[in-house]
Enzyme design. Structure first.
Site, short mmCIF file in Angstrom:
data_model
loop_
_atom_site.label_atom_id
_atom_site.label_comp_id
_atom_site.label_asym_id
_atom_site.label_seq_id
_atom_site.Cartn_x
_atom_site.Cartn_y
_atom_site.Cartn_z
CG ASP A 265 -2.11 0.90 1.08
OD1 ASP A 265 -2.36 1.38 -0.05
OD2 ASP A 265 -2.79 1.17 2.09
NE ARG B 200 -4.49 6.83 -6.99
CZ ARG B 200 -4.28 6.49 -5.72
NH1 ARG B 200 -4.03 7.40 -4.81
NH2 ARG B 200 -4.33 5.22 -5.36
CG ASN C 156 -7.95 -2.05 -5.16
OD1 ASN C 156 -7.07 -2.88 -4.94
ND2 ASN C 156 -8.20 -1.07 -4.30
CB SER D 199 -7.91 -3.54 2.84
OG SER D 199 -7.68 -2.32 3.51
#
Ligand code: IPE
Ligand code: IPE
Ligand code: MG
Length: 256
Positions: free
Chosen positions: A27, A40, A75, A206
């Site tokens: 992460d 990103r 995601n 998660s």
């Protein structure tokens, strides 16, 4: 004796206490990029370099299974451009990295709802799995479109169907049967991670390996995944080696 052990400062990896299965929630790619005023996706690109480094470090250390959380079933909520960039990564990555994996005797595996992946992504991953299928060293296991709740739901469905078809008796359902229906079943005795690392300072799971982490040691590292390196990884393994695992028993009791 216990006290002297506790206060001893360990700076070297103990080769007799290497975690067999290490799982990592990779992460912080987005934040790494943001800090540099980059898009990103630049973080995801750099993150793949870390995957290479940590794979080689883990394999040299004698780790047997390295499971990397690459994409979760949640995601897909991200912007389309980011998702398609992530899905394009395995193609370029494996083309270059497979020879190195073979050199290191590492075999690639993938677990997740792979049928929902774009065709090209799945083809690239499957190709790497095939090309490394003869390797007998570390297993590099990518969790791709993986979600533990989905995994457990599917296991329940399969077991319920087997019961409805009278292939099994519901009274025979036990922990082993459930584990056998999870995506980590192919790992056999190594299905449960000894060590779970999450980078980037977030302290949550998660939807990763909910069943398998029942007795894993957790380490949350502040380092963003693209900055994570061999040295940081080795330090965390040393930290793991300082932990006292009891599995509900008493000190020194072994897992098996
Ligand atoms: C992890 O990094 C990679 C994936 C989840 C695909 P992130 O993209 O979540 O990075 P942050 O958390 O936004 O920094
Ligand atoms: C978890 O990271 C998934 C992966 C690393 C692949 P996320 O960035 O998606 O998790 P949340 O949203 O912060 O919980
Ligand atoms: Mg994140």
């Amino acid at each position: 004796m216990l006290n002297s052990k506790k206060t001893k400062k360990v700076t070297q990896i103990d080769p007799d206490n290497i975690p067999s299965h290490v799982a990592i929630i990779m992460d912080g790619n987005g934040r790494w990029a943001k800090k540099r005023y980059l898009p990103r996706i630049a973080g995801h690109k750099q993150g793949m370099e870390t995957v290479k480094t940590i794979t080689k470090t883990a394999s040299h250390m004698g780790i047997k299974v390295l499971t990397l959380y690459a994409f979760s079933t949640e995601n897909w909520k991200r912007p389309k451009d980011e998702v398609s960039y992530i899905m394009s990564l395995p193609g370029a990555f494996f083309d270059k990295f497979v020879p190195e994996l073979i050199e290191n005797n590492v075999s690639v595996r993938v677990m997740g709802m792979t049928e929902q992946l774009p065709k090209q992504t799945l083809a690239a991953v499957n190709k790497a799995v095939e090309q490394t299928s003869h390797c007998t060293g570390m297993i590099l296991n990518f969790a791709l479109n993986y979600g533990a709740r989905m995994e457990i739901t599917n296991a329940v469905k399969e077991i319920a169907l087997a019961a409805a078809n009278h292939e099994i008796d519901p009274v025979d359902i036990d922990e082993n049967m459930i584990a056998d229906h999870l995506m980590t079943a192919f790992l056999g005795d190594l299905a449960d991670p000894d060590l779970l690392i999450r980078t980037s300072g977030e302290e949550r799971i998660s939807n990763f390996l909910l069943w398998q982490i029942a007795y894993s040691e957790f380490i949350f590292s502040e380092t963003l995944w693209p900055d994570f390196d061999a040295d940081t990884f080795e330090k965390l393994v040393i930290e793991y080696q300082g932990r006292h695992r009891r599995f509900g028993g008493l000190e020194k009791e072994s897992k098996k």
